[in-house]
Design an enzyme around this catalytic site. Sequence first.
Site, PDB file in Angstrom:
ATOM      1  N   LYS A   3      -0.619   0.717  -6.453  1.00 33.34           N
ATOM      2  CA  LYS A   3      -1.922   0.699  -5.758  1.00 33.34           C
ATOM      3  C   LYS A   3      -2.998   1.414  -6.577  1.00 33.34           C
ATOM      4  O   LYS A   3      -3.622   2.377  -6.119  1.00 33.34           O
ATOM      5  CB  LYS A   3      -1.815   1.326  -4.375  1.00 33.34           C
ATOM      6  CG  LYS A   3      -0.842   0.597  -3.462  1.00 33.34           C
ATOM      7  CD  LYS A   3      -0.893   1.139  -2.059  1.00 33.34           C
ATOM      8  CE  LYS A   3       0.089   0.462  -1.146  1.00 33.34           C
ATOM      9  NZ  LYS A   3       1.503   0.726  -1.491  1.00 33.34           N
TER      10      LYS A   3
ATOM     11  N   THR B  70      -9.812   2.327 -17.273  1.00 37.68           N
ATOM     12  CA  THR B  70      -8.530   3.015 -17.048  1.00 37.68           C
ATOM     13  C   THR B  70      -7.483   2.041 -16.519  1.00 37.68           C
ATOM     14  O   THR B  70      -6.315   2.070 -16.928  1.00 37.68           O
ATOM     15  CB  THR B  70      -8.747   4.189 -16.050  1.00 37.68           C
ATOM     16  OG1 THR B  70      -9.737   5.042 -16.597  1.00 37.68           O
ATOM     17  CG2 THR B  70      -7.475   4.964 -15.806  1.00 37.68           C
TER      18      THR B  70
ATOM     19  N   THR C 280      -1.059  -1.136   6.126  1.00 40.15           N
ATOM     20  CA  THR C 280      -0.422  -1.408   7.422  1.00 40.15           C
ATOM     21  C   THR C 280      -0.285  -0.137   8.270  1.00 40.15           C
ATOM     22  O   THR C 280       0.039  -0.215   9.453  1.00 40.15           O
ATOM     23  CB  THR C 280       0.980  -2.034   7.211  1.00 40.15           C
ATOM     24  OG1 THR C 280       1.625  -1.349   6.129  1.00 40.15           O
ATOM     25  CG2 THR C 280       0.889  -3.491   6.885  1.00 40.15           C
TER      26      THR C 280
ATOM     27  N   ARG D 129       9.104  -4.353  11.229  1.00 42.49           N
ATOM     28  CA  ARG D 129       9.978  -3.595  12.128  1.00 42.49           C
ATOM     29  C   ARG D 129      10.593  -4.544  13.148  1.00 42.49           C
ATOM     30  O   ARG D 129       9.942  -5.509  13.552  1.00 42.49           O
ATOM     31  CB  ARG D 129       9.185  -2.502  12.876  1.00 42.49           C
ATOM     32  CG  ARG D 129       8.679  -1.365  11.980  1.00 42.49           C
ATOM     33  CD  ARG D 129       9.835  -0.562  11.388  1.00 42.49           C
ATOM     34  NE  ARG D 129       9.405   0.569  10.575  1.00 42.49           N
ATOM     35  CZ  ARG D 129       9.141   0.513   9.264  1.00 42.49           C
ATOM     36  NH1 ARG D 129       9.231  -0.623   8.601  1.00 42.49           N
ATOM     37  NH2 ARG D 129       8.794   1.601   8.604  1.00 42.49           N
TER      38      ARG D 129
ATOM     39  N   GLN E 190       3.994   3.373  10.279  1.00 41.55           N
ATOM     40  CA  GLN E 190       3.348   2.056  10.245  1.00 41.55           C
ATOM     41  C   GLN E 190       2.685   1.772  11.593  1.00 41.55           C
ATOM     42  O   GLN E 190       3.206   2.161  12.637  1.00 41.55           O
ATOM     43  CB  GLN E 190       4.384   0.962   9.944  1.00 41.55           C
ATOM     44  CG  GLN E 190       5.082   1.110   8.606  1.00 41.55           C
ATOM     45  CD  GLN E 190       4.204   0.712   7.427  1.00 41.55           C
ATOM     46  OE1 GLN E 190       2.987   0.583   7.541  1.00 41.55           O
ATOM     47  NE2 GLN E 190       4.817   0.521   6.272  1.00 41.55           N
TER      48      GLN E 190
ATOM     49  N   GLY F 227      11.490  -1.219   3.740  1.00 37.83           N
ATOM     50  CA  GLY F 227      12.065  -0.011   3.163  1.00 37.83           C
ATOM     51  C   GLY F 227      13.005   0.675   4.130  1.00 37.83           C
ATOM     52  O   GLY F 227      14.198   0.354   4.207  1.00 37.83           O
TER      53      GLY F 227
END
Length: 232
Positions: free
Chosen positions: A66, A73, A118, A176, A186, A206
Amino acid sequence: MRLIPPEERLILALDLPTKDEAIKVVKRVEGYIRFFKVGLQLFLASHFYMVDWLGDKGYKVFLDLKLHDIPNTVIHALNVMSQHPVTFTTLHAEESILRAGVEAVGDRIGILAVTVLTSVDPKYFNWGKSLEEVVIERTGIAIDAGCVGVIASGKEVSLIRKEYGEDPIIVTPGIRSQSTGVRDDQKRTVTAFEAIKNGSDYIVVGRPILNALDPKTVIVEIVKDIEKAMKK
Ligand code: C5P
């Protein structure tokens, strides 16, 4: 709907503190997962070791950093990343950053723009526009900049498909199951079934897998859900 096999649509987020723990998990789910996400924690802990290790083993890698910095850069960072086996990476959806990223990697890495995390609660969203408007606006910026797609919650996927069609790749975290009711940090969660049915190409999962007593059973259930949703 893109022709992606159901088992490749599930990306397992290796949100773990060390490469040894990550390798242990990868070995435990061998044959069940083809696509892994390396995020900030594991990247800071293992540098490119895990990315290269996964690539060498034939797995696809999503390196989720992210990035949000000045174009120069970002270009230099992505030039380094391009020397490693990375399929997708993430940048924040600001036009100059996205254009710089796409210019730096060409078609070597798919750039996904983060729309709205999220974990953001719509109740407290106060940006002068609705959360959905911001997601649509940022997806438009990402497409114009040449990104392959976006990261979006399953709640906004149908809207994105309605506005921009089948072309952008949509990757959805915040998955979920309804049965456990556990959301962790979340906020805009959906089930794997809903995400795919709404039009997501990939889902990222995850903790529901990493914290499960039997990760393979959870993976099998999720892939079944994906298969069901693909038939809808
Ligand atoms: O454990 P859980 O399934 O919530 O993990 C979701 C993963 O997806 C985390 O690695 C998180 O960094 C990532 N992610 C997210 N929301 C985004 C982009 C990425 O949750 N908008």
